[in-house]
Design a protein around this motif. Structure first.
Motif, short mmCIF file in Angstrom:
data_model
loop_
_atom_site.label_atom_id
_atom_site.label_comp_id
_atom_site.label_asym_id
_atom_site.label_seq_id
_atom_site.Cartn_x
_atom_site.Cartn_y
_atom_site.Cartn_z
N TYR A 35 76.25 13.54 23.17
CA TYR A 35 76.91 13.80 24.44
C TYR A 35 77.72 12.59 24.88
N TRP A 39 83.03 13.69 31.78
CA TRP A 39 83.79 14.85 32.20
C TRP A 39 83.66 14.96 33.71
N ASP A 41 84.29 17.07 37.28
CA ASP A 41 84.53 18.38 37.86
C ASP A 41 85.62 18.32 38.92
N HIS A 54 78.40 15.66 28.69
CA HIS A 54 78.96 16.85 28.05
C HIS A 54 79.22 16.58 26.56
N ARG A 55 79.43 17.67 25.86
CA ARG A 55 79.95 17.61 24.49
C ARG A 55 81.08 18.62 24.41
N ARG A 56 82.28 18.14 24.17
CA ARG A 56 83.45 19.00 24.05
C ARG A 56 83.56 19.51 22.62
N GLU A 90 89.00 25.63 24.62
CA GLU A 90 88.01 24.60 24.34
C GLU A 90 86.68 25.06 24.92
N TYR A 92 82.48 23.48 26.11
CA TYR A 92 81.65 22.33 26.45
C TYR A 92 80.19 22.73 26.47
N ASN A 94 77.23 21.41 28.56
CA ASN A 94 77.00 20.58 29.73
C ASN A 94 75.51 20.30 29.86
N THR A 175 76.53 26.35 28.20
CA THR A 175 77.66 26.39 27.29
C THR A 175 78.80 27.05 28.03
N SER A 176 79.95 26.40 28.07
CA SER A 176 81.13 26.95 28.74
C SER A 176 82.26 27.07 27.74
#
Length: 182
Positions: A35, A39, A41, A54-56, A90, A92, A94, A175-176
Motif C-alpha cells: 500500500y 491518495w 479524497d 491505498h493500492r492503485r 483505474e 484502488y 482502500n 475495492t473501488s
C-alpha cells in the motif's frame, strides 16, 4: 438489489456480489498487496494532512489474472450505461484504520463500483458509506459495511466513509473500480 434516487442519480446495491471463489481470491490479493500513502479524497490543502492508504491498479498484463474475473462480474451491471471493459479507468484497494478521517468527495466523470472486501464484519463496528444530496449536508443514503456487497453509483454523488470503531478489525478494505462516463 435496492436503488435510491435523487433526481437522476442512482445507487444500486448487490449483496453476495462475487462468487466465493472470486471473493476469496480478491481478499487474498488485497491482504498481500503493498500500500501507498497519499491518495487524497479532497483537493483542499488542509485535508492533505490526512492521507489515505491505498493500492492503485490498472488493467495491464500483470493484473489480468485477478482483475478480469472481477470485471466480468461488474460489467453486466453497467450495460444500461453502455460501459465496456475499454471504459475501465483505474481501481484502488482502500485500507481504512479505526479513527481515520475521510472527507466528502465525488468522482464526477466516472461511474463507480465499490466493493466491501473484508470477509467478515459486524454492524456495530461501523465503517458505513454515506451518500449525500447535492447540498453536501443532507444524507441521501447510508450504506452499512456488509461483506461482499457491491455498490454501483454515479461518481458525481457526494460521498464519504466513516471509519470503523476500535472494536472492529484493524483494517477495513474496499475495492473501488472507476469507469469513464460516455
Amino acid at each position: 438489489m435496492e436503488s435510491k434516487t435523487d433526481g437522476i442519480q442512482m445507487i444500486k446495491k448487490y449483496d453476495n456480489f462475487f462468487p466465493p471463489s472470486i471473493q476469496t481470491r480478491l481478499f487474498g490479493y488485497i491482504i498481500t498487496s503493498n500500500y501507498a500513502i497519499g491518495w487524497d479524497d479532497s483537493t483542499e490543502v488542509q485535508h492533505r494532512a490526512h492521507p489515505n492508504l491505498h493500492r492503485r491498479f490498472i488493467l495491464e498484463k500483470d493484473s489480468e489474472w485477478w482483475l478480469n474475473p472481477i470485471l466480468e462480474c461488474v460489467l453486466p451491471k453497467l450495460t444500461d450505461k453502455n460501459i465496456t471493459k475499454e471504459d475501465f479507468k483505474e481501481g484502488y484497494f482502500n485500507l481504512t484504520k479505526p479513527c481515520d478521517i475521510n472527507f466528502i468527495h465525488n468522482h464526477p466523470d466516472c461511474y463507480v463500483f465499490l466493493h466491501y472486501s473484508n470477509c467478515s464484519w459486524n454492524p456495530e463496528w461501523g465503517g458505513e458509506t454515506l451518500f449525500y444530496k447535492d447540498n453536501g449536508k443532507d444524507v441521501l443514503d447510508c450504506n452499512p459495511y456488509v461483506p461482499n456487497r457491491g455498490v454501483i453509483f454515479d461518481g458525481s454523488i457526494l460521498h464519504t466513509i466513516k471509519a470503523q470503531n476500535t472494536l472492529g478489525p484493524s483494517y477495513r478494505f474496499t475495492t473501488s473500480l472507476f469507469f469513464n462516463k460516455k
